[in-house]
Design a protein around this motif. Sequence first.
Motif, mmCIF file in Angstrom:
data_model
loop_
_atom_site.group_PDB
_atom_site.id
_atom_site.type_symbol
_atom_site.label_atom_id
_atom_site.label_comp_id
_atom_site.label_asym_id
_atom_site.label_seq_id
_atom_site.Cartn_x
_atom_site.Cartn_y
_atom_site.Cartn_z
ATOM 1 N N GLY A 20 33.251 -53.063 -33.402
ATOM 2 C CA GLY A 20 34.172 -53.663 -32.434
ATOM 3 C C GLY A 20 33.661 -54.936 -31.798
ATOM 4 N N GLY A 21 32.543 -55.464 -32.298
ATOM 5 C CA GLY A 21 32.031 -56.733 -31.797
ATOM 6 C C GLY A 21 31.382 -56.604 -30.437
ATOM 7 N N PRO A 22 31.406 -57.682 -29.648
ATOM 8 C CA PRO A 22 30.720 -57.676 -28.343
ATOM 9 C C PRO A 22 31.202 -56.571 -27.406
ATOM 10 C CG PRO A 22 31.325 -59.908 -28.972
ATOM 11 C CD PRO A 22 31.974 -59.006 -29.975
ATOM 12 N N GLU A 23 32.496 -56.258 -27.428
ATOM 13 C CA GLU A 23 33.014 -55.217 -26.541
ATOM 14 C C GLU A 23 32.424 -53.857 -26.914
ATOM 15 O OE1 GLU A 23 37.313 -53.732 -24.704
ATOM 16 O OE2 GLU A 23 37.241 -54.772 -26.635
ATOM 17 N N GLY A 24 32.335 -53.573 -28.211
ATOM 18 C CA GLY A 24 31.743 -52.316 -28.648
ATOM 19 C C GLY A 24 30.261 -52.242 -28.349
ATOM 20 N N ALA A 25 29.555 -53.356 -28.539
ATOM 21 C CA ALA A 25 28.122 -53.381 -28.243
ATOM 22 C C ALA A 25 27.876 -53.162 -26.753
ATOM 23 C CB ALA A 25 27.524 -54.704 -28.707
ATOM 24 N N ALA A 26 28.718 -53.754 -25.913
ATOM 25 C CA ALA A 26 28.580 -53.569 -24.464
ATOM 26 C C ALA A 26 28.829 -52.119 -24.072
ATOM 27 C CB ALA A 26 29.544 -54.500 -23.733
ATOM 28 N N TRP A 27 29.808 -51.484 -24.728
ATOM 29 C CA TRP A 27 30.087 -50.067 -24.448
ATOM 30 C C TRP A 27 28.877 -49.204 -24.802
ATOM 31 C CZ3 TRP A 27 30.627 -45.802 -27.863
ATOM 32 C CH2 TRP A 27 31.169 -44.649 -27.286
ATOM 33 N N LEU A 28 28.254 -49.479 -25.943
ATOM 34 C CA LEU A 28 27.061 -48.738 -26.332
ATOM 35 C C LEU A 28 25.945 -48.901 -25.304
ATOM 36 C CD1 LEU A 28 26.677 -49.333 -30.178
ATOM 37 C CD2 LEU A 28 27.036 -47.150 -29.032
ATOM 38 N N ALA A 29 25.759 -50.128 -24.851
ATOM 39 C CA ALA A 29 24.695 -50.387 -23.880
ATOM 40 C C ALA A 29 24.950 -49.685 -22.552
ATOM 41 C CB ALA A 29 24.553 -51.896 -23.661
ATOM 42 N N ASP A 30 26.229 -49.519 -22.199
ATOM 43 C CA ASP A 30 26.594 -48.927 -20.910
ATOM 44 C C ASP A 30 26.844 -47.436 -20.982
ATOM 45 O OD1 ASP A 30 26.483 -51.447 -19.832
ATOM 46 O OD2 ASP A 30 28.649 -51.796 -19.903
ATOM 47 N N LEU A 31 26.776 -46.834 -22.184
ATOM 48 C CA LEU A 31 27.226 -45.453 -22.348
ATOM 49 C C LEU A 31 26.462 -44.473 -21.455
ATOM 50 C CD1 LEU A 31 29.103 -43.471 -23.761
ATOM 51 C CD2 LEU A 31 27.445 -43.314 -25.626
ATOM 52 N N ASP A 32 25.146 -44.584 -21.391
ATOM 53 C CA ASP A 32 24.382 -43.676 -20.537
ATOM 54 C C ASP A 32 24.852 -43.759 -19.091
ATOM 55 O OD1 ASP A 32 22.815 -42.732 -22.643
ATOM 56 O OD2 ASP A 32 20.998 -42.769 -21.418
ATOM 57 N N ALA A 33 25.084 -44.958 -18.608
ATOM 58 C CA ALA A 33 25.522 -45.128 -17.221
ATOM 59 C C ALA A 33 26.932 -44.572 -17.013
ATOM 60 C CB ALA A 33 25.473 -46.610 -16.844
ATOM 61 N N ILE A 34 27.800 -44.770 -17.997
ATOM 62 C CA ILE A 34 29.163 -44.243 -17.898
ATOM 63 C C ILE A 34 29.129 -42.718 -17.804
ATOM 64 C CG2 ILE A 34 31.337 -43.941 -19.163
ATOM 65 C CD1 ILE A 34 30.824 -46.729 -20.401
ATOM 66 N N LEU A 35 28.337 -42.091 -18.673
ATOM 67 C CA LEU A 35 28.284 -40.633 -18.702
ATOM 68 C C LEU A 35 27.632 -40.086 -17.435
ATOM 69 C CD1 LEU A 35 27.323 -40.185 -22.447
ATOM 70 C CD2 LEU A 35 29.524 -39.636 -21.406
ATOM 71 N N ALA A 36 26.607 -40.755 -16.945
ATOM 72 C CA ALA A 36 25.967 -40.306 -15.700
ATOM 73 C C ALA A 36 26.945 -40.393 -14.532
ATOM 74 C CB ALA A 36 24.719 -41.142 -15.429
ATOM 75 N N SER A 37 27.761 -41.444 -14.509
ATOM 76 C CA SER A 37 28.735 -41.575 -13.423
ATOM 77 C C SER A 37 29.816 -40.502 -13.512
ATOM 78 C CB SER A 37 29.365 -42.973 -13.446
ATOM 79 O OG SER A 37 30.207 -43.152 -14.575
ATOM 80 N N LEU A 38 30.197 -40.130 -14.726
ATOM 81 C CA LEU A 38 31.183 -39.061 -14.895
ATOM 82 C C LEU A 38 30.594 -37.711 -14.484
ATOM 83 C CD1 LEU A 38 32.701 -40.262 -18.265
ATOM 84 C CD2 LEU A 38 33.988 -39.991 -16.139
ATOM 85 N N GLU A 39 29.332 -37.472 -14.798
ATOM 86 C CA GLU A 39 28.682 -36.254 -14.333
ATOM 87 C C GLU A 39 28.767 -36.149 -12.811
ATOM 88 O OE1 GLU A 39 25.134 -34.697 -17.172
ATOM 89 O OE2 GLU A 39 24.687 -36.543 -16.059
ATOM 90 N N HIS A 40 28.497 -37.236 -12.142
ATOM 91 C CA HIS A 40 28.533 -37.239 -10.679
ATOM 92 C C HIS A 40 29.945 -37.040 -10.156
ATOM 93 C CE1 HIS A 40 28.923 -39.256 -6.729
ATOM 94 N NE2 HIS A 40 27.746 -38.690 -6.491
ATOM 95 N N ASP A 41 30.895 -37.807 -10.688
ATOM 96 C CA ASP A 41 32.261 -37.787 -10.158
ATOM 97 C C ASP A 41 32.980 -36.484 -10.454
ATOM 98 O OD1 ASP A 41 31.700 -40.329 -9.329
ATOM 99 O OD2 ASP A 41 32.945 -41.341 -10.827
ATOM 100 N N TRP A 42 32.689 -35.874 -11.605
ATOM 101 C CA TRP A 42 33.390 -34.649 -12.011
ATOM 102 C C TRP A 42 32.557 -33.386 -11.765
ATOM 103 C CZ3 TRP A 42 35.765 -36.465 -17.373
ATOM 104 C CH2 TRP A 42 36.819 -37.355 -17.113
ATOM 105 N N ALA A 43 31.384 -33.548 -11.199
ATOM 106 C CA ALA A 43 30.514 -32.415 -10.864
ATOM 107 C C ALA A 43 30.249 -31.537 -12.089
ATOM 108 C CB ALA A 43 31.109 -31.584 -9.731
#
Length: 313
Positions: A20-43
């Motif tokens: 997916g190009g730069p957008e996909g690469a950025a998503w990969l780089a941010d994935l750990d942070a996205i998942l950690a934030s979901l853990e917090h928000d959704w308990a």
Amino acid sequence: MNSGGRFALSEPARRRALSGGPEGAAWLADLDAILASLEHDWAIRIGTSLEGGSAAFVAEARDGAGNKSVIKVGSPGSRLGRHEAEVLRRADGKGYARLLRVDGERNALLLEKLGPSLATLGLPYSQQVDIMCATLLEAWHPVPLNATFMTGAEKANLLGADIVAMWHRTGQPCPSAAIDTALLYCQERARLYRPEGTVLAHGDPHPANTLMVPGTDPVRFKFVDPDGLAIEPAYDLGVLLRAWNEGLDGRNAYNLARSRVRLMTQYTQVPAEPIWQWAFIERVSTGLLLLEIGDAALGRQYLRVAEALLLPS
């Protein structure tokens, strides 16, 4: 698995994201942070990634009481043309995994935890078709008013254009008669599209996204990963038939394939000819797509079957 961070992503999903190009690469780089934030928000606590997904991170999750669920975080390209959350929300657990939470900004879903997929149970494909038909009869819902789902006419026209483009890109790997027949059927399905004859369809039902419901007797199944189409129910049934290729070679292929469509009509009361046409379209389209993505052996099998199913002269 790719284990660059705390959360391991399957290699197919990683490759899909990078495509997916730069957008996909950025998503990969941010994935750990996205998942950690979901853990917090959704308990919840997110566990090990599950196998099978190629366009999303999918893993088991648990809440503070130990209740299991499944979290799915789609890569940027996985949104295109799909209405997964809306289909699941409207189904409310009927025929589909129940939707527990959704976050559109992070492209994240929290879903009911189901059992193994139909694809892993080692059943003959004929039995798998019976199970998927029964599940579709539960999963089809009326199309809501003022909906924005892709229509049957739009899907037929899109498939027709894709078939022509892929046939040329792959070096015209099957006879023009198969392409001409698929295009004729696409034109017919587009011409005969009527909103009053549609359902809110899955769009890509197959054994891998048909999951067992734990603790049911008799055993029941539910779907996951819907695309969401406003289309005649024959489309979903055609998708089921595109992979039922066993025995479809030689002089009796056409008659055997027609008999399978008649059985499906008896089971679902959906007219036979639209099922036949969608199944042919999907065999040709899928065969060409498989060639494009490098699965040459399976792609050629689909195309050989399509050629065998041309109207006998």
